[in-house]
Write a protein that holds these residues in place. Structure first.
Motif, PDB file in Angstrom:
ATOM      1  N   ASN A 131      13.064 -77.208 -88.103  1.00  0.00           N
ATOM      2  CA  ASN A 131      11.843 -76.660 -88.715  1.00  0.00           C
ATOM      3  C   ASN A 131      12.135 -75.487 -89.651  1.00  0.00           C
ATOM      4  O   ASN A 131      11.557 -74.414 -89.518  1.00  0.00           O
ATOM      5  N   ASP A 175      11.589 -78.805 -81.792  1.00  0.00           N
ATOM      6  CA  ASP A 175      10.860 -77.547 -82.008  1.00  0.00           C
ATOM      7  C   ASP A 175      11.735 -76.297 -81.958  1.00  0.00           C
ATOM      8  O   ASP A 175      11.257 -75.204 -82.196  1.00  0.00           O
ATOM      9  N   SER A 227       7.884 -73.504 -79.865  1.00  0.00           N
ATOM     10  CA  SER A 227       7.568 -72.844 -81.143  1.00  0.00           C
ATOM     11  C   SER A 227       7.332 -71.349 -80.935  1.00  0.00           C
ATOM     12  O   SER A 227       6.541 -70.737 -81.644  1.00  0.00           O
TER      13      SER A 227
END
Length: 135
Positions: free
Chosen positions: A37, A102, A121
């Motif tokens: 990410n 994540d 997250s």
């Protein structure tokens, strides 16, 4: 003839997908480095029961010395295995599980007992003024 090109195209697409999955993380001398990410996550063993985790934005580098981490890495034997979108690093005393979806981390004893879990997250990066220098 068109069928043959279709097969070649599908094979190339398939191999490209496998290659992208394999490059999502790589083993380093101290542990693993992954990009998740738009964030780089490095897990570094400093000993069989000590790990350092460094997270920073992808496309940048992290060279800064920590004021709080003064220990130097010691030669540590560890294994790395990937399964189900997670990378598991194991030393003789500790397991660290990095979620490649994540970026969250879980820490377990060598026997698999949960010690600590990062929120999904839970890591974010924001500019910070450190003694007049934006980091």
């Amino acid at each position: 003839m068109k069928g043959r090109w279709l097969v070649v195209f599908l094979l190339l697409c398939g191999f490209g997908g496998v290659s992208a999955m394999e490059e999502q993380f790589r083993k380093t001398e101290l542990g693993v480095r992954a990009e998740v990410n738009s964030m780089v996550v490095e897990v570094q063993f400093f000993g069989p029961s000590v790990v350092r985790v460094v997270k920073f934005p992808a496309g940048t580098s992290f060279d800064k010395k920590s004021l709080s981490v003064v220990q130097q890495p010691a030669a540590t034997t560890f294994s790395v295995k990937e399964s189900g979108g997670k990378v598991v690093l194991k030393s003789e005393r500790l397991q660290v599980v990095l979620n490649l979806t994540d970026g969250s981390l879980n820490y377990l004893s060598a026997k698999g007992q949960k010690l600590l879990a990062e929120k999904v997250s839970g890591a974010s990066i924001a500019p910070f003024d450190e003694a007049g220098e934006t980091t």
